[in-house]
Design a protein around this motif. Structure first.
Motif, mmCIF file in Angstrom:
data_model
loop_
_atom_site.group_PDB
_atom_site.id
_atom_site.type_symbol
_atom_site.label_atom_id
_atom_site.label_comp_id
_atom_site.label_asym_id
_atom_site.label_seq_id
_atom_site.Cartn_x
_atom_site.Cartn_y
_atom_site.Cartn_z
ATOM 1 N N UNK A 41 0.847 -1.191 0.000
ATOM 2 C CA UNK A 41 0.000 0.000 0.000
ATOM 3 C C UNK A 41 0.886 1.246 0.000
ATOM 4 N N UNK A 42 0.573 2.173 -0.897
ATOM 5 C CA UNK A 42 1.344 3.407 -0.982
ATOM 6 C C UNK A 42 2.495 3.354 -1.952
ATOM 7 N N UNK A 43 2.774 2.169 -2.505
ATOM 8 C CA UNK A 43 3.845 2.021 -3.490
ATOM 9 C C UNK A 43 3.231 1.717 -4.857
ATOM 10 N N UNK A 44 3.992 2.009 -5.916
ATOM 11 C CA UNK A 44 3.473 1.758 -7.252
ATOM 12 C C UNK A 44 4.223 0.609 -7.926
ATOM 13 N N UNK A 45 3.915 0.381 -9.194
ATOM 14 C CA UNK A 45 4.508 -0.749 -9.905
ATOM 15 C C UNK A 45 6.015 -0.610 -10.089
ATOM 16 N N UNK A 46 6.519 0.613 -10.056
ATOM 17 C CA UNK A 46 7.971 0.796 -10.193
ATOM 18 C C UNK A 46 8.699 0.232 -8.973
ATOM 19 N N UNK A 47 8.087 0.333 -7.798
ATOM 20 C CA UNK A 47 8.661 -0.254 -6.584
ATOM 21 C C UNK A 47 8.753 -1.765 -6.748
ATOM 22 N N UNK A 48 7.661 -2.349 -7.244
ATOM 23 C CA UNK A 48 7.639 -3.798 -7.440
ATOM 24 C C UNK A 48 8.666 -4.219 -8.481
ATOM 25 N N UNK A 49 8.776 -3.461 -9.569
ATOM 26 C CA UNK A 49 9.718 -3.796 -10.639
ATOM 27 C C UNK A 49 11.153 -3.809 -10.131
ATOM 28 N N UNK A 50 11.481 -2.866 -9.257
ATOM 29 C CA UNK A 50 12.836 -2.823 -8.700
ATOM 30 C C UNK A 50 13.130 -4.041 -7.838
ATOM 31 N N UNK A 51 12.139 -4.480 -7.062
ATOM 32 C CA UNK A 51 12.317 -5.663 -6.222
ATOM 33 C C UNK A 51 12.428 -6.913 -7.089
ATOM 34 N N UNK A 52 11.557 -7.021 -8.082
ATOM 35 C CA UNK A 52 11.561 -8.177 -8.985
ATOM 36 C C UNK A 52 12.906 -8.312 -9.693
ATOM 37 N N UNK A 53 13.478 -7.199 -10.097
ATOM 38 C CA UNK A 53 14.749 -7.218 -10.841
ATOM 39 C C UNK A 53 15.889 -7.809 -10.026
ATOM 40 N N UNK A 54 15.757 -7.805 -8.711
ATOM 41 C CA UNK A 54 16.809 -8.328 -7.849
ATOM 42 C C UNK A 54 16.669 -9.822 -7.573
ATOM 43 N N UNK A 55 15.571 -10.435 -7.988
ATOM 44 C CA UNK A 55 15.369 -11.862 -7.747
ATOM 45 C C UNK A 55 16.054 -12.690 -8.825
ATOM 46 N N UNK A 56 16.479 -13.908 -8.513
ATOM 47 C CA UNK A 56 17.115 -14.762 -9.519
ATOM 48 C C UNK A 56 16.232 -15.015 -10.745
ATOM 49 N N UNK A 57 14.940 -15.203 -10.545
ATOM 50 C CA UNK A 57 14.057 -15.479 -11.685
ATOM 51 C C UNK A 57 13.593 -14.217 -12.404
ATOM 52 N N UNK A 58 13.794 -13.079 -11.760
ATOM 53 C CA UNK A 58 13.452 -11.776 -12.353
ATOM 54 C C UNK A 58 12.016 -11.733 -12.874
ATOM 55 N N UNK A 59 11.126 -12.269 -12.066
ATOM 56 C CA UNK A 59 9.706 -12.179 -12.391
ATOM 57 C C UNK A 59 8.908 -12.049 -11.101
ATOM 58 N N UNK A 60 7.809 -11.349 -11.195
ATOM 59 C CA UNK A 60 6.933 -11.230 -10.023
ATOM 60 C C UNK A 60 6.304 -12.580 -9.719
ATOM 61 N N UNK A 61 5.993 -12.789 -8.463
ATOM 62 C CA UNK A 61 5.303 -14.018 -8.057
ATOM 63 C C UNK A 61 3.838 -13.907 -8.472
#
Length: 241
Positions: A189-209
């Protein structure tokens, strides 16, 4: 035909809503917990009742910041004609930022009572009342690392992870207790898709769950009666780094 019954906390929105939809589709009765989202919870229960007339649905309000009182209230509510709960999913949580040095008492207490204490009492009362069944706690991939940007939240979820394993051992063989530790699913809550994209980019699979993957992980643990004390890391590999 007898339908099993599940209680889902934080049921009206986001992950909780999708969990309820999945269990309703699978033939379960559902108790939908909400705190402030009464309108959404009632609408969802009404929709389920129309879509699945052979199953039973009800809502229960509970302020997760009130601990044991809320747990006792929630454990006393069942759909009309249903005699017991078969499963409990502790999904409701809060996610507030704050490094260790910036964590004050109010923040620490809020995170622990909502993310750990109330789930603890829900688990305890579920066990004491029914003596059998299955519990799944929604954790977070942060339980596996020492990132302190959400320090109080992470510590509460780490405690819930250890409680999951402790309860699995103490309450076996009659009750199974497991957890799912998601990675990046939705922006908080309070964050947008760019926040999620930055987190996703750091994961080994580089994809959202995917929400479907998360829900399927929960359902697998609910229905596989050979598993207890397990944590499924549904996190695109984030626990590896």
């Amino acid at each position: 035909m007898m339908h099993p019954t599940v209680l889902v906390t934080g049921a009206a929105k986001r992950v909780g809503r999708v969990l309820c939809e999945h269990f309703a589709q699978k033939g379960w009765n559902v108790v939908l917990h909400y705190n402030e989202s009464k309108k959404e919870a009632l609408a969802l229960a009404k929709k389920f009742s129309e879509d699945y007339p052979d199953q039973k649905f009800c809502v229960v309000q509970g302020d997760m910041s009130l601990g044991e009182i809320t747990a006792q209230k929630m454990m006393s509510v069942l759909p009309e004609g249903v005699s017991k709960l078969d499963a409990l999913i502790n999904n409701a949580s809060v996610f507030d930022p704050g490094a260790l040095a910036k964590t004050e008492g109010e923040l620490l207490r809020r995170e622990f009572i909502i993310n750990f204490e109330t789930p603890f009492f829900l688990m305890r009362d579920f066990y004491l009342k029914y003596k059998s069944g299955v519990i799944v706690n929604i954790l977070d991939t942060r339980v596996h690392n020492e990132d302190s940007s959400y320090a109080a939240y992470s510590l509460a979820k780490k405690s819930l992870m250890h409680l999951t394993k402790m309860a699995a051992l103490e309450w076996a063989p009659d009750m199974r207790v497991n957890g799912v530790a998601p990675g990046p699913v939705l922006p908080p809550m309070g964050k947008d898709d760019s926040w999620l994209s930055n987190v996703v980019a750091q994961t080994p699979l580089k994809r959202a769950v995917g929400l479907d993957n998360l829900v399927n992980s929960v359902y697998f643990l609910i229905t596989n009666n050979s598993i207890t004390g397990q944590i499924i890391n549904c996190d695109s590999g984030a626990h590896l780094i």
